[in-house]
Design a protein around this motif. Sequence first.
Motif, PDB file in Angstrom:
ATOM      1  N   GLN A 266      41.592  15.313  50.072  1.00 19.47           N
ATOM      2  CA  GLN A 266      41.994  15.748  48.701  1.00 19.47           C
ATOM      3  C   GLN A 266      43.023  14.585  48.215  1.00 19.47           C
ATOM      4  O   GLN A 266      43.242  14.127  47.283  1.00 19.47           O
ATOM      5  CB  GLN A 266      42.761  16.795  48.910  1.00 19.47           C
ATOM      6  N   THR A 267      43.930  14.363  48.979  1.00 19.95           N
ATOM      7  CA  THR A 267      44.966  13.230  49.103  1.00 19.95           C
ATOM      8  C   THR A 267      44.955  12.356  50.363  1.00 19.95           C
ATOM      9  O   THR A 267      44.392  12.803  51.177  1.00 19.95           O
ATOM     10  CB  THR A 267      46.472  13.724  48.596  1.00 19.95           C
ATOM     11  N   SER A 268      46.098  11.435  50.172  1.00 19.69           N
ATOM     12  CA  SER A 268      46.365  10.804  51.560  1.00 19.69           C
ATOM     13  C   SER A 268      46.619  11.525  52.689  1.00 19.69           C
ATOM     14  O   SER A 268      46.295  10.902  53.915  1.00 19.69           O
ATOM     15  CB  SER A 268      47.285   9.542  51.363  1.00 19.69           C
ATOM     16  N   ASP A 269      47.092  12.650  52.557  1.00 20.11           N
ATOM     17  CA  ASP A 269      47.497  13.522  53.684  1.00 20.11           C
ATOM     18  C   ASP A 269      47.295  14.866  53.592  1.00 20.11           C
ATOM     19  O   ASP A 269      47.855  15.948  54.023  1.00 20.11           O
ATOM     20  CB  ASP A 269      48.926  13.542  53.890  1.00 20.11           C
ATOM     21  N   SER A 270      45.976  15.166  52.863  1.00 18.16           N
ATOM     22  CA  SER A 270      45.405  16.571  52.967  1.00 18.16           C
ATOM     23  C   SER A 270      43.954  16.533  52.737  1.00 18.16           C
ATOM     24  O   SER A 270      43.442  15.620  52.234  1.00 18.16           O
ATOM     25  CB  SER A 270      46.084  17.187  51.681  1.00 18.16           C
TER      26      SER A 270
ATOM     27  N   ASN B 193      54.601  18.871  42.860  1.00 16.26           N
ATOM     28  CA  ASN B 193      54.336  17.660  43.463  1.00 16.26           C
ATOM     29  C   ASN B 193      55.000  16.122  43.643  1.00 16.26           C
ATOM     30  O   ASN B 193      55.864  16.350  42.583  1.00 16.26           O
ATOM     31  CB  ASN B 193      52.726  17.124  43.353  1.00 16.26           C
ATOM     32  N   ARG B 194      55.112  15.588  44.530  1.00 18.73           N
ATOM     33  CA  ARG B 194      55.911  14.434  44.707  1.00 18.73           C
ATOM     34  C   ARG B 194      55.207  13.390  43.434  1.00 18.73           C
ATOM     35  O   ARG B 194      55.995  12.719  42.689  1.00 18.73           O
ATOM     36  CB  ARG B 194      55.852  13.375  45.962  1.00 18.73           C
ATOM     37  N   ALA B 195      54.077  13.208  43.275  1.00 19.93           N
ATOM     38  CA  ALA B 195      53.466  12.386  42.390  1.00 19.93           C
ATOM     39  C   ALA B 195      52.076  12.579  42.018  1.00 19.93           C
ATOM     40  O   ALA B 195      51.515  13.639  42.935  1.00 19.93           O
ATOM     41  CB  ALA B 195      53.450  10.797  43.106  1.00 19.93           C
ATOM     42  N   SER B 196      51.493  12.111  41.178  1.00 16.18           N
ATOM     43  CA  SER B 196      50.051  12.564  40.573  1.00 16.18           C
ATOM     44  C   SER B 196      49.037  12.161  41.724  1.00 16.18           C
ATOM     45  O   SER B 196      47.985  12.898  42.027  1.00 16.18           O
ATOM     46  CB  SER B 196      49.601  11.550  39.401  1.00 16.18           C
ATOM     47  N   ASP B 197      49.108  11.117  42.569  1.00 14.60           N
ATOM     48  CA  ASP B 197      48.291  10.961  43.578  1.00 14.60           C
ATOM     49  C   ASP B 197      48.375  11.906  44.793  1.00 14.60           C
ATOM     50  O   ASP B 197      47.423  11.857  45.657  1.00 14.60           O
ATOM     51  CB  ASP B 197      48.145   9.541  44.237  1.00 14.60           C
ATOM     52  N   GLN B 198      49.308  12.948  44.784  1.00 13.17           N
ATOM     53  CA  GLN B 198      49.647  13.942  45.644  1.00 13.17           C
ATOM     54  C   GLN B 198      49.084  15.289  45.268  1.00 13.17           C
ATOM     55  O   GLN B 198      49.294  16.301  45.991  1.00 13.17           O
ATOM     56  CB  GLN B 198      50.946  13.833  46.142  1.00 13.17           C
ATOM     57  N   ILE B 199      48.299  15.441  44.209  1.00 13.00           N
ATOM     58  CA  ILE B 199      47.974  16.710  43.509  1.00 13.00           C
ATOM     59  C   ILE B 199      46.630  17.041  44.303  1.00 13.00           C
ATOM     60  O   ILE B 199      45.625  16.353  44.087  1.00 13.00           O
ATOM     61  CB  ILE B 199      47.872  16.708  42.158  1.00 13.00           C
ATOM     62  N   MET B 200      46.726  18.073  45.204  1.00  9.68           N
ATOM     63  CA  MET B 200      45.290  18.649  45.863  1.00  9.68           C
ATOM     64  C   MET B 200      44.730  19.460  44.921  1.00  9.68           C
ATOM     65  O   MET B 200      45.200  19.882  43.969  1.00  9.68           O
ATOM     66  CB  MET B 200      45.894  19.417  46.944  1.00  9.68           C
TER      67      MET B 200
ATOM     68  N   GLY C 142      42.397  24.591  52.507  1.00  2.84           N
ATOM     69  CA  GLY C 142      43.263  23.466  52.092  1.00  2.84           C
ATOM     70  C   GLY C 142      44.060  23.361  53.260  1.00  2.84           C
ATOM     71  O   GLY C 142      44.874  24.003  53.738  1.00  2.84           O
ATOM     72  N   VAL C 143      44.184  21.941  53.779  1.00  2.00           N
ATOM     73  CA  VAL C 143      45.231  21.741  55.098  1.00  2.00           C
ATOM     74  C   VAL C 143      46.039  20.493  54.703  1.00  2.00           C
ATOM     75  O   VAL C 143      45.209  19.474  54.533  1.00  2.00           O
ATOM     76  CB  VAL C 143      44.350  21.666  56.252  1.00  2.00           C
ATOM     77  N   LYS C 144      47.283  20.474  54.643  1.00  2.39           N
ATOM     78  CA  LYS C 144      48.032  19.377  54.361  1.00  2.39           C
ATOM     79  C   LYS C 144      48.984  18.982  55.540  1.00  2.39           C
ATOM     80  O   LYS C 144      49.438  19.787  56.329  1.00  2.39           O
ATOM     81  CB  LYS C 144      48.864  19.538  53.163  1.00  2.39           C
ATOM     82  N   ARG C 145      48.692  17.785  55.921  1.00  2.00           N
ATOM     83  CA  ARG C 145      49.430  17.175  57.006  1.00  2.00           C
ATOM     84  C   ARG C 145      50.931  17.258  56.838  1.00  2.00           C
ATOM     85  O   ARG C 145      51.547  16.799  55.783  1.00  2.00           O
ATOM     86  CB  ARG C 145      48.967  15.904  57.422  1.00  2.00           C
ATOM     87  N   VAL C 146      51.749  18.036  57.835  1.00  2.00           N
ATOM     88  CA  VAL C 146      52.918  18.083  57.819  1.00  2.00           C
ATOM     89  C   VAL C 146      53.659  17.362  58.966  1.00  2.00           C
ATOM     90  O   VAL C 146      52.961  16.941  59.981  1.00  2.00           O
ATOM     91  CB  VAL C 146      53.560  19.275  57.691  1.00  2.00           C
ATOM     92  N   ALA C 147      54.945  16.817  58.827  1.00  2.00           N
ATOM     93  CA  ALA C 147      55.629  16.125  59.747  1.00  2.00           C
ATOM     94  C   ALA C 147      55.740  16.813  61.075  1.00  2.00           C
ATOM     95  O   ALA C 147      56.134  18.153  61.078  1.00  2.00           O
ATOM     96  CB  ALA C 147      57.162  15.692  59.365  1.00  2.00           C
ATOM     97  N   ASP C 148      55.214  16.511  62.241  1.00  2.00           N
ATOM     98  CA  ASP C 148      55.239  17.017  63.502  1.00  2.00           C
ATOM     99  C   ASP C 148      54.343  18.400  63.562  1.00  2.00           C
ATOM    100  O   ASP C 148      54.420  19.209  64.409  1.00  2.00           O
ATOM    101  CB  ASP C 148      56.631  17.578  63.830  1.00  2.00           C
ATOM    102  N   GLY C 149      53.333  18.303  62.529  1.00  5.71           N
ATOM    103  CA  GLY C 149      52.512  19.442  62.611  1.00  5.71           C
ATOM    104  C   GLY C 149      51.106  19.254  63.523  1.00  5.71           C
ATOM    105  O   GLY C 149      50.221  18.529  63.051  1.00  5.71           O
TER     106      GLY C 149
END
Length: 359
Positions: free
Chosen positions: A16-20, A148-155, A72-79
Amino acid sequence: MASRFHELKVAGIERQTSDSVAVAFEVPDDLRDAFLFAPGQYLTLATDIDGTEARRSYSICSAPGDPHLRVGVKRVADGRFSSFVNTHLTVGDVIRVMPPEGRFTSLAGERHDYILIAAGSGITPMLSIARTVLAHEPDSTITLVYGNRASDQIMFLEELEDLKDRHMRRFSLIYVLSRETQDVELLNGRIDGARIRELVARGAVDPLGADGIFLCGPGEMIDSVTAELKSLGVDEDKIRFERFTLSGDAPRPRPRSAQAEQAAKDGVQIEVVVDGVRRSFDMIDQDANVLDAAHRKGLELPYSCANGMCCTCRCRVVEGQSEMAVNYSLQPWEIEAGFTLACQTRPTSKRLVLDFDAA
């Protein structure tokens, strides 16, 4: 005690995004009834990572009737779990999955005006709700405010835009971006109470006219927006929320009361009902809560986050008394009806009976 988990094969993984990612599961015919869900519910997933079981709850983004069950799974810090899913999970792998749970679901009836407010991966249950409502409630409307932070982070960007194109008169979509400048100044920044107040003043959202307002995202957002909605006169019963992180000023676990201290020293007899089966075990001073006591005895109780947020371990007290260290998910009416969270429950009586099958 039988486990509530079933093994499901991963049918697809869509970046979906770089981290999801969105993960799709195959549901065998003999399990279809077990995995029927209401829009907005979640799945608890479990797998072994580096030799240790890890669990995590993720909201369903599918609509009922879709060929696969998706989360949907978004990567989180220390997750640990979200990192595993985003970097190591592959199609064909098998994950242990608990049947759908959760009360963050669409409203009953045929026509409603919804306001959905989400941030980041909080869009996941909102997508399921929006798709289902727009498809099956031809007179209902939805306003979605999505941060979201930015448009490329929109799941689920393509799916959201497709919904907007197909339901232009009934689906309003408002993006709020914190690290990317948009033409409308109001839409730059984070979603909070002040921003919602301004959106109301501009006529972009109408909380007083809504039948239900759904919030999903970080605790800070939920707390700030909820406070603002109440100050605007919105009935608290119309506000529903689901947290995936706690706010910085969230209440800390309360120390044991004198009654809980005494019960722990004396020892408590616990009886639980899960899937119609009764089991008994003792709870002693070293156990922080009922869930810990069950684990010490090798008993499997339903749980996921174990910190009072997901409500997977929700059960009803049918005999005895108890207190909770903290509660981030049960509504006031549930507590009045005798429900508690096993991961936070401390007995204050010599015997405690908990029913995990209670509706």
